[in-house]
Motif scaffolding. Structure first.
Motif, PDB file in Angstrom:
ATOM      1  N   VAL A 123      13.771 135.252  42.115  1.00 25.08           N
ATOM      2  CA  VAL A 123      13.948 136.066  40.909  1.00 25.08           C
ATOM      3  C   VAL A 123      15.421 136.142  40.508  1.00 25.08           C
ATOM      4  O   VAL A 123      15.761 136.123  39.322  1.00 25.08           O
ATOM      5  N   TYR A 124      16.312 136.208  41.487  1.00 27.58           N
ATOM      6  CA  TYR A 124      17.747 136.165  41.185  1.00 27.58           C
ATOM      7  C   TYR A 124      18.081 134.837  40.490  1.00 27.58           C
ATOM      8  O   TYR A 124      18.868 134.797  39.538  1.00 27.58           O
ATOM      9  N   GLY A 125      17.448 133.778  40.921  1.00 31.57           N
ATOM     10  CA  GLY A 125      17.675 132.475  40.302  1.00 31.57           C
ATOM     11  C   GLY A 125      17.230 132.428  38.861  1.00 31.57           C
ATOM     12  O   GLY A 125      17.968 131.954  37.981  1.00 31.57           O
ATOM     13  N   ILE A 126      16.031 132.940  38.586  1.00 24.39           N
ATOM     14  CA  ILE A 126      15.560 132.902  37.196  1.00 24.39           C
ATOM     15  C   ILE A 126      16.388 133.833  36.326  1.00 24.39           C
ATOM     16  O   ILE A 126      16.629 133.541  35.146  1.00 24.39           O
ATOM     17  N   ALA A 127      16.867 134.935  36.906  1.00 20.08           N
ATOM     18  CA  ALA A 127      17.704 135.848  36.121  1.00 20.08           C
ATOM     19  C   ALA A 127      18.965 135.138  35.633  1.00 20.08           C
ATOM     20  O   ALA A 127      19.378 135.288  34.476  1.00 20.08           O
ATOM     21  N   LYS A 128      19.580 134.356  36.504  1.00 22.51           N
ATOM     22  CA  LYS A 128      20.779 133.606  36.110  1.00 22.51           C
ATOM     23  C   LYS A 128      20.438 132.549  35.055  1.00 22.51           C
ATOM     24  O   LYS A 128      21.160 132.365  34.070  1.00 22.51           O
ATOM     25  N   ILE A 129      19.339 131.838  35.282  1.00 25.97           N
ATOM     26  CA  ILE A 129      18.948 130.766  34.362  1.00 25.97           C
ATOM     27  C   ILE A 129      18.663 131.319  32.970  1.00 25.97           C
ATOM     28  O   ILE A 129      19.151 130.798  31.957  1.00 25.97           O
ATOM     29  N   VAL A 130      17.866 132.374  32.900  1.00 23.54           N
ATOM     30  CA  VAL A 130      17.499 132.947  31.601  1.00 23.54           C
ATOM     31  C   VAL A 130      18.735 133.479  30.880  1.00 23.54           C
ATOM     32  O   VAL A 130      18.903 133.267  29.670  1.00 23.54           O
ATOM     33  N   THR A 131      19.605 134.153  31.612  1.00 26.50           N
ATOM     34  CA  THR A 131      20.816 134.698  30.991  1.00 26.50           C
ATOM     35  C   THR A 131      21.691 133.592  30.415  1.00 26.50           C
ATOM     36  O   THR A 131      22.121 133.657  29.248  1.00 26.50           O
ATOM     37  N   LEU A 132      21.947 132.556  31.191  1.00 24.93           N
ATOM     38  CA  LEU A 132      22.800 131.462  30.714  1.00 24.93           C
ATOM     39  C   LEU A 132      22.175 130.739  29.523  1.00 24.93           C
ATOM     40  O   LEU A 132      22.860 130.411  28.545  1.00 24.93           O
ATOM     41  N   ALA A 133      20.864 130.480  29.603  1.00 23.80           N
ATOM     42  CA  ALA A 133      20.190 129.725  28.547  1.00 23.80           C
ATOM     43  C   ALA A 133      20.145 130.514  27.236  1.00 23.80           C
ATOM     44  O   ALA A 133      20.454 129.979  26.157  1.00 23.80           O
ATOM     45  N   LEU A 134      19.779 131.789  27.318  1.00 26.10           N
ATOM     46  CA  LEU A 134      19.665 132.577  26.089  1.00 26.10           C
ATOM     47  C   LEU A 134      21.030 132.890  25.484  1.00 26.10           C
ATOM     48  O   LEU A 134      21.169 132.946  24.254  1.00 26.10           O
ATOM     49  N   GLU A 135      22.040 133.078  26.318  1.00 28.96           N
ATOM     50  CA  GLU A 135      23.384 133.260  25.769  1.00 28.96           C
ATOM     51  C   GLU A 135      23.829 132.023  24.996  1.00 28.96           C
ATOM     52  O   GLU A 135      24.418 132.128  23.915  1.00 28.96           O
ATOM     53  N   ARG A 136      23.522 130.851  25.532  1.00 28.46           N
ATOM     54  CA  ARG A 136      23.866 129.612  24.837  1.00 28.46           C
ATOM     55  C   ARG A 136      23.088 129.487  23.527  1.00 28.46           C
ATOM     56  O   ARG A 136      23.641 129.075  22.488  1.00 28.46           O
ATOM     57  N   THR A 192      12.511 130.650  24.103  1.00 20.94           N
ATOM     58  CA  THR A 192      11.729 131.763  24.635  1.00 20.94           C
ATOM     59  C   THR A 192      11.310 131.486  26.070  1.00 20.94           C
ATOM     60  O   THR A 192      10.786 130.408  26.372  1.00 20.94           O
ATOM     61  N   PHE A 193      11.536 132.475  26.926  1.00 21.54           N
ATOM     62  CA  PHE A 193      10.985 132.468  28.277  1.00 21.54           C
ATOM     63  C   PHE A 193       9.846 133.490  28.276  1.00 21.54           C
ATOM     64  O   PHE A 193      10.067 134.682  28.477  1.00 21.54           O
ATOM     65  N   ILE A 236      17.842 118.928  27.382  1.00 19.56           N
ATOM     66  CA  ILE A 236      18.323 118.214  28.575  1.00 19.56           C
ATOM     67  C   ILE A 236      19.494 118.967  29.204  1.00 19.56           C
ATOM     68  O   ILE A 236      19.589 119.078  30.440  1.00 19.56           O
ATOM     69  N   GLN A 237      20.377 119.510  28.370  1.00 15.47           N
ATOM     70  CA  GLN A 237      21.489 120.311  28.901  1.00 15.47           C
ATOM     71  C   GLN A 237      20.972 121.523  29.678  1.00 15.47           C
ATOM     72  O   GLN A 237      21.500 121.867  30.737  1.00 15.47           O
ATOM     73  N   ILE A 238      19.944 122.163  29.154  1.00 13.34           N
ATOM     74  CA  ILE A 238      19.372 123.327  29.833  1.00 13.34           C
ATOM     75  C   ILE A 238      18.697 122.904  31.139  1.00 13.34           C
ATOM     76  O   ILE A 238      18.804 123.604  32.161  1.00 13.34           O
ATOM     77  N   GLU A 239      18.020 121.772  31.122  1.00 11.03           N
ATOM     78  CA  GLU A 239      17.410 121.268  32.365  1.00 11.03           C
ATOM     79  C   GLU A 239      18.477 121.062  33.435  1.00 11.03           C
ATOM     80  O   GLU A 239      18.287 121.443  34.600  1.00 11.03           O
ATOM     81  N   GLU A 240      19.604 120.451  33.062  1.00 15.98           N
ATOM     82  CA  GLU A 240      20.671 120.199  34.034  1.00 15.98           C
ATOM     83  C   GLU A 240      21.285 121.503  34.530  1.00 15.98           C
ATOM     84  O   GLU A 240      21.623 121.638  35.715  1.00 15.98           O
ATOM     85  N   MET A 241      21.435 122.465  33.615  1.00 16.17           N
ATOM     86  CA  MET A 241      21.958 123.771  34.019  1.00 16.17           C
ATOM     87  C   MET A 241      21.037 124.424  35.042  1.00 16.17           C
ATOM     88  O   MET A 241      21.501 125.000  36.048  1.00 16.17           O
TER      89      MET A 241
END
Length: 406
Positions: A235-248, A259-260, A296-301
């Protein structure tokens, strides 16, 4: 004829077919309510002097032959099915608007130069069976019959059995060569028109979509005895992923949307560090190259975050639909009519999918949007002001006049 009372009558009558006891409409492909609605539309077509026919799978057509160029057909319409407990405008407004616009033209101007045809498509929503755009895919000749032969609905009823029960069957996938323009009218299903005070949306493209199922894998462990520094918390992992992706995504802005929408942690209990998370990602944009590059950028992130946190990751991109441009000739006709009619309009794209995205690669196509109050759709609270509905029908009639009578 007067447009307003005809629109109201047809909306009231059609909305009574499949009305849900809990509110809204439920009218699913090959249900009895679906067939009753199609037969109602057929009766309305016949009453206004159209020649009608069903194709093999249940698409309904009503036609007025052109007097000068009968082999050039201007078509309009939408789908007759609904989601479960949906509103009374999504899909069916486009059908009744098309009926009413064509009837108005026929009474005012007589027989058109080119043939005018209304289509009430069998299915778009995918609400009963796990298939979408069954009506429009059969109309343009690209349906894959093998995909539906073994599918069932939530009650275990087979697609083929239900199709046969209502008197329909598979048909040969062929393509007509007489369609010179297709216009679909629809509620926006978003809040842009209402928020900006616009009466009409002239749709020039439908956004592409990439959808993902993603799994992050860490290690489930005791919530009280596992120090923070020892954890592999999914869950800590998805929190980081969602935050970075939506901020971008916020930085980039329109027309990008992301949308997640679904998150399923495991074991999903209060006193266990989550060892796994399944989540979804939906990414949409009108530019195909940008959509691919960004996703693709989000996948790599996501892979980098997982690696840094000691998590495993599986990425499944299960939908990859390219953006679909509309016909410039058709949408410019709509825009010119909107200008002439004095409407406050906006040139825009559609973030939602529509039958037009299936039809546009084959025939010149464009869409007209009318505002949705609060942007609400797929909900019994779905609503558009009656004035906006009537304006939409008038604009559709004006557009069809330019395409079929000139």
């Amino acid at each position: 004829m007067e447009l307003a009372p005809t629109v109201k009558r047809r909306l009231d009558q059609l909305s009574s077919i499949g009305s849900d006891p809990t509110g809204g409409l439920t009218r699913l492909l090959y249900s009895d309510e679906w067939l009753t609605a199609q037969k109602y539309v057929q009766e309305e077509m016949t009453a206004m002097g159209m020649t009608t026919k069903f194709d093999g799978v249940g698409n309904l057509f009503g036609r007025i032959e052109g007097k000068d160029l009968p082999n050039e057909t201007v078509m309009t319409g939408s789908h007759i099915d609904t989601v479960v407990n949906g509103g009374d405008l999504d899909g069916q407004f486009g059908v009744l608007a098309s009926l009413t616009a064509v009837e108005y033209l026929k009474e005012k101007y007589g027989q058109p130069k080119r043939s005018l045809e209304v289509i009430s498509m069998a299915e778009e929503e995918g609400s009963r069976f796990p298939t979408v755009f069954w009506g429009s895919k059969n109309f343009v000749g690209i349906a894959d019959n093998e995909e539906v032969k073994d599918i069932k609905d939530g009650q275990g009823k087979g697609f083929v059995d239900e199709m046969h029960r209502q008197g329909f069957d598979f048909q040969e996938q062929t393509r007509r060569d007489d369609i010179v323009a297709f216009v679909e009218e629809h509620i926006e299903q978003g809040s842009i028109l209402e928020t900006e005070g616009d009466q009409i949306g002239v749709v020039t493209s439908i956004a592409g979509q990439r959808r993902y199922n993603i799994t992050l894998k860490g290690q489930a462990n005791h919530a009280g005895t596992t120090p923070m520094s020892y954890r592999h918390d999914a869950v800590y992992g998805i929190a980081k992923i969602v935050t970075l992706a939506l901020e971008r995504a916020h930085e980039i802005g329109d027309p990008l949307v992301m949308t997640f929408g679904k998150v399923v942690p495991k074991p999903n209990t209060v006193n266990v560090v989550p060892g796994e998370v399944l989540f979804t990602m939906d990414c949409r944009h009108t530019d195909p190259d940008f959509l691919i590059e960004f996703s693709i950028q989000i996948e790599e992130m996501m892979k980098e975050v997982a690696q840094d946190m000691g998590l495993g990751i599986e990425i499944d991109r299960w939908m990859d639909e390219a953006p679909v441009p509309m016909s410039e000739k058709v949408y410019q006709t709509i825009e010119n009519c909107a200008k002439s009619g004095g409407y406050k309009y906006r040139v825009m794209h559609s973030g939602a999918g529509h039958d037009s995205q299936i039809i546009a690669p084959v025939y010149p196509t464009a869409m007209i949007f009318v505002p949705s109050i609060g942007g609400i759709s797929h909900n019994p609270a779905e609503e558009t002001s009656f004035e906006d509905l009537v304006n939409g029908v008038q604009l559709l009639a004006d557009t069809l006049y330019e395409l079929a009578y000139k």
